[in-house]
Design a protein around this motif. Structure first.
Motif, PDB file in Angstrom:
ATOM      1  N   GLU A 394       0.824  -1.205   0.000  1.00  0.00           N
ATOM      2  CA  GLU A 394       0.000   0.000   0.000  1.00  0.00           C
ATOM      3  C   GLU A 394       0.863   1.262   0.000  1.00  0.00           C
ATOM      4  OE1 GLU A 394      -3.734   2.044   2.434  1.00  0.00           O
ATOM      5  OE2 GLU A 394      -2.785   0.202   3.192  1.00  0.00           O
ATOM      6  N   ALA A 395       0.540   2.180  -0.891  1.00  0.00           N
ATOM      7  CA  ALA A 395       1.380   3.362  -1.089  1.00  0.00           C
ATOM      8  C   ALA A 395       1.124   4.470  -0.076  1.00  0.00           C
ATOM      9  CB  ALA A 395       1.181   3.906  -2.509  1.00  0.00           C
ATOM     10  N   ARG A 396      -0.090   4.591   0.436  1.00  0.00           N
ATOM     11  CA  ARG A 396      -0.418   5.733   1.299  1.00  0.00           C
ATOM     12  C   ARG A 396       0.477   5.822   2.535  1.00  0.00           C
ATOM     13  NH1 ARG A 396      -6.676   7.337   1.813  1.00  0.00           N
ATOM     14  NH2 ARG A 396      -5.666   9.343   2.171  1.00  0.00           N
ATOM     15  N   PRO A 397       0.691   4.736   3.274  1.00  0.00           N
ATOM     16  CA  PRO A 397       1.585   4.848   4.443  1.00  0.00           C
ATOM     17  C   PRO A 397       3.009   5.236   4.053  1.00  0.00           C
ATOM     18  CG  PRO A 397       0.287   2.823   4.547  1.00  0.00           C
ATOM     19  CD  PRO A 397       0.103   3.379   3.177  1.00  0.00           C
ATOM     20  N   ILE A 398       3.453   4.763   2.896  1.00  0.00           N
ATOM     21  CA  ILE A 398       4.804   5.105   2.426  1.00  0.00           C
ATOM     22  C   ILE A 398       4.893   6.603   2.135  1.00  0.00           C
ATOM     23  CG2 ILE A 398       6.553   4.668   0.677  1.00  0.00           C
ATOM     24  CD1 ILE A 398       6.015   2.298   2.531  1.00  0.00           C
ATOM     25  N   VAL A 399       3.876   7.139   1.494  1.00  0.00           N
ATOM     26  CA  VAL A 399       3.854   8.571   1.180  1.00  0.00           C
ATOM     27  C   VAL A 399       3.895   9.391   2.461  1.00  0.00           C
ATOM     28  CG1 VAL A 399       2.422  10.431   0.235  1.00  0.00           C
ATOM     29  CG2 VAL A 399       2.698   8.302  -1.051  1.00  0.00           C
ATOM     30  N   ARG A 400       3.113   8.982   3.456  1.00  0.00           N
ATOM     31  CA  ARG A 400       3.113   9.717   4.727  1.00  0.00           C
ATOM     32  C   ARG A 400       4.484   9.637   5.406  1.00  0.00           C
ATOM     33  NH1 ARG A 400      -1.776   6.635   5.623  1.00  0.00           N
ATOM     34  NH2 ARG A 400      -3.623   7.841   5.047  1.00  0.00           N
ATOM     35  N   GLN A 401       5.061   8.465   5.378  1.00  0.00           N
ATOM     36  CA  GLN A 401       6.365   8.272   6.012  1.00  0.00           C
ATOM     37  C   GLN A 401       7.427   9.144   5.372  1.00  0.00           C
ATOM     38  OE1 GLN A 401       7.502   4.140   6.333  1.00  0.00           O
ATOM     39  NE2 GLN A 401       9.653   4.608   6.699  1.00  0.00           N
ATOM     40  N   LEU A 402       7.426   9.210   4.046  1.00  0.00           N
ATOM     41  CA  LEU A 402       8.410  10.033   3.348  1.00  0.00           C
ATOM     42  C   LEU A 402       8.130  11.523   3.545  1.00  0.00           C
ATOM     43  CD1 LEU A 402       9.235   7.303   2.207  1.00  0.00           C
ATOM     44  CD2 LEU A 402       9.436   8.371  -0.045  1.00  0.00           C
ATOM     45  N   ALA A 403       6.851  11.892   3.669  1.00  0.00           N
ATOM     46  CA  ALA A 403       6.513  13.300   3.917  1.00  0.00           C
ATOM     47  C   ALA A 403       7.072  13.754   5.253  1.00  0.00           C
ATOM     48  CB  ALA A 403       5.004  13.488   3.877  1.00  0.00           C
ATOM     49  N   GLU A 404       7.065  12.870   6.250  1.00  0.00           N
ATOM     50  CA  GLU A 404       7.634  13.210   7.551  1.00  0.00           C
ATOM     51  C   GLU A 404       9.141  13.431   7.463  1.00  0.00           C
ATOM     52  OE1 GLU A 404       6.471  10.001  10.034  1.00  0.00           O
ATOM     53  OE2 GLU A 404       4.358  10.631  10.151  1.00  0.00           O
ATOM     54  N   ARG A 405       9.758  12.852   6.422  1.00  0.00           N
ATOM     55  CA  ARG A 405      11.191  13.063   6.194  1.00  0.00           C
ATOM     56  C   ARG A 405      11.469  14.249   5.265  1.00  0.00           C
ATOM     57  NH1 ARG A 405      13.926   7.255   4.930  1.00  0.00           N
ATOM     58  NH2 ARG A 405      15.654   8.714   4.518  1.00  0.00           N
ATOM     59  N   GLY A 406      10.410  14.967   4.894  1.00  0.00           N
ATOM     60  CA  GLY A 406      10.588  16.137   4.038  1.00  0.00           C
ATOM     61  C   GLY A 406      10.675  15.820   2.573  1.00  0.00           C
TER      62      GLY A 406
END
Length: 452
Positions: A394-406
């Protein structure tokens, strides 16, 4: 102090005239959950100007600035470099304060600008004519469907699964009040577009087929067979372009015999701006021009033979009887259209082609690098500056995780299509001339770590 010019009896008289029992009856189409039952919680009744300014500045600092982080968001709104001269020129007083030309003969500057804009849009989309702009791409898409209904006198529109779901949502909202039947579907997470499927769905009730080019997954298809199938059934082909820079590299829909071509012009001259205001593009074949919504400026000569500009067509409510108006969109996005036109003028045809080349080359390099990440698959066989990755999870959790890293990694299909489990692993990645090799490497490294 609030200015309330109407008395209770004034309001009651107007409500009686339209057959409404109360003001609340005017808002029945707004879901109850979306209506306020009282003042907004935690919002003070008043505050000083200085306090409000400080508070809003603090809120603004919570935003992630697109130009300060690796940025791969797209899906209809793209980060491109806008020359400083565009902003400088549109803020000149004669442009910034100009309003719709109700007396066209004394608005020659505004009319000339719109005429030039129309010329650029028609050449870009490959159509015979273009209007003076619409609100945005999604409303232009709906207006095209309504136009097809008027032309064909049919009420069924077939919408490609590759059409942006927000555009589909706008069409569904409007169709509730017109009776149009919308035949819709979701895309498949694969390299093939749904052109063949669309051809098979055309029948005698079809007014139009709406297809996005490139589509929501970034895929590019030859629209010629679809246009032929539409015309054989006496239906119209509507093509939607959300990334106009792509037309500097690929064939225009008009060249492939699309009847109406609409799109979002934000990529040229207009910043992301939190989602608007944007500028809708609308072009069509000459034989359908009198059914085109909005307004159209033309060139003529005055009594002394001097070049001049006029408002040639304006089939809208404020100019003719409402029941004969082609659209209730009563204006055009004038300032954004000007920004689009200035940017296009600065680029010229050669510049647009070079810009398109930079976008495509950068996207190719990014697709090659990102698809090297373990478990990641490139979905597309073809694309311009936007492509889809299958992350294998699933891509959504990955997107959120990377957003937290800027790192703004892209748009997850799970966000666009909630409940469509077959699409949940998809990530749409956009690359423009503003994307650096360092940005791509940062995304690739972060993606590998997140998927490990």
């Amino acid at each position: 102090m609030r200015y309330l010019p109407l008395t209770p009896s004034d309001r009651q008289g107007m409500l009686s005239e339209i057959g409404a029992a109360s003001i609340d009856d005017l808002f029945v189409d707004v879901p109850e959950a979306a209506r306020l039952s009282g003042p907004i919680a935690d919002l003070p009744n008043h505050a000083s100007e200085l306090a409000v300014e400080r508070h809003m500045t603090a809120l603004a600092r919570k935003n992630t600035v697109a130009g300060e982080v690796p940025f791969f968001l797209g899906c209809g709104a793209y980060r491109h470099h806008v020359p400083a001269s565009v902003d400088h020129l549109i803020q000149r007083g004669e442009y910034l304060t100009a309003y719709t030309p109700y007396q066209p003969e004394i608005a020659q500057g505004t009319l000339q600008m719109l005429f030039e804009f129309q010329t650029q849009v028609a050449r870009l989309l490959g159509t015979d004519v273009a209007n003076a702009s619409m609100y945005d791409g999604s409303t232009a898409c709906w207006e095209a469907i309504g136009m097809a209904r008027r032309i064909t006198r049919r009420g069924k529109a077939i919408l490609s699964g590759g059409l942006h779901p927000h555009y589909v949502s706008v069409a569904k909202t409007m169709a509730k009040y017109t009776g149009d039947v919308l035949d819709t579907s979701a895309p498949t997470l694969g390299a093939d577009t749904d052109i063949d499927t669309l051809i098979g769905r055309i029948d005698a009730d079809t007014s139009c087929v709406v297809v996005q080019y490139p589509d929501i997954l970034g895929r590019i298809a030859d629209l010629t067979p679809l246009a032929q199938a539409c015309h054989a059934a006496k239906a119209l082909l509507i093509a939607v372009v959300t990334e106009p820079v792509a037309l500097g590299a690929i064939r225009s829909p008009g060249e492939m015999d699309a009847d109406i071509v609409v799109g979002e012009g934000q990529s040229l001259g207009v910043g992301l701006q939190f989602g608007g205001p944007y500028v809708g593009l609308f072009g069509c074949k000459d034989k359908y021009v009198r059914q085109m919504p909005g307004r159209l400026c033309g060139e003529t000569v005055d009594a002394d033979g001097r070049r001049g500009f006029v408002l040639t067509l304006s089939t809208r409510e404020q100019h003719i009887r409402r029941e004969k108006a082609t659209s209730n969109i009563c204006t055009n996005s004038g300032l954004c259209a000007l920004a689009f036109s200035i940017h296009m003028t600065l680029l010229g045809e050669a510049g647009l082609r070079r810009l398109a080349g930079l976008n495509h080359a950068g996207a190719c390099r990014a697709a090659d690098r990102l698809s090297q990440a373990p478990g990641v698959t490139l979905v597309n066989d073809s694309f311009f500056n936007e492509f889809t990755l299958d992350l294998g999870r699933e891509a959504r959790p990955i997107v959120r995780q990377l957003a937290e890293r800027g790192i703004l990694a892209g748009v997850s299909l799970g966000r666009l299509y909630p409940g469509e489990d077959d699409l949940a692993n998809g990530l749409v990645v956009a690359v423009t001339e503003t994307t650096t090799p360092e940005d791509v490497e940062a995304l690739a490294t972060a993606l590998e770590e997140a998927l490990a």
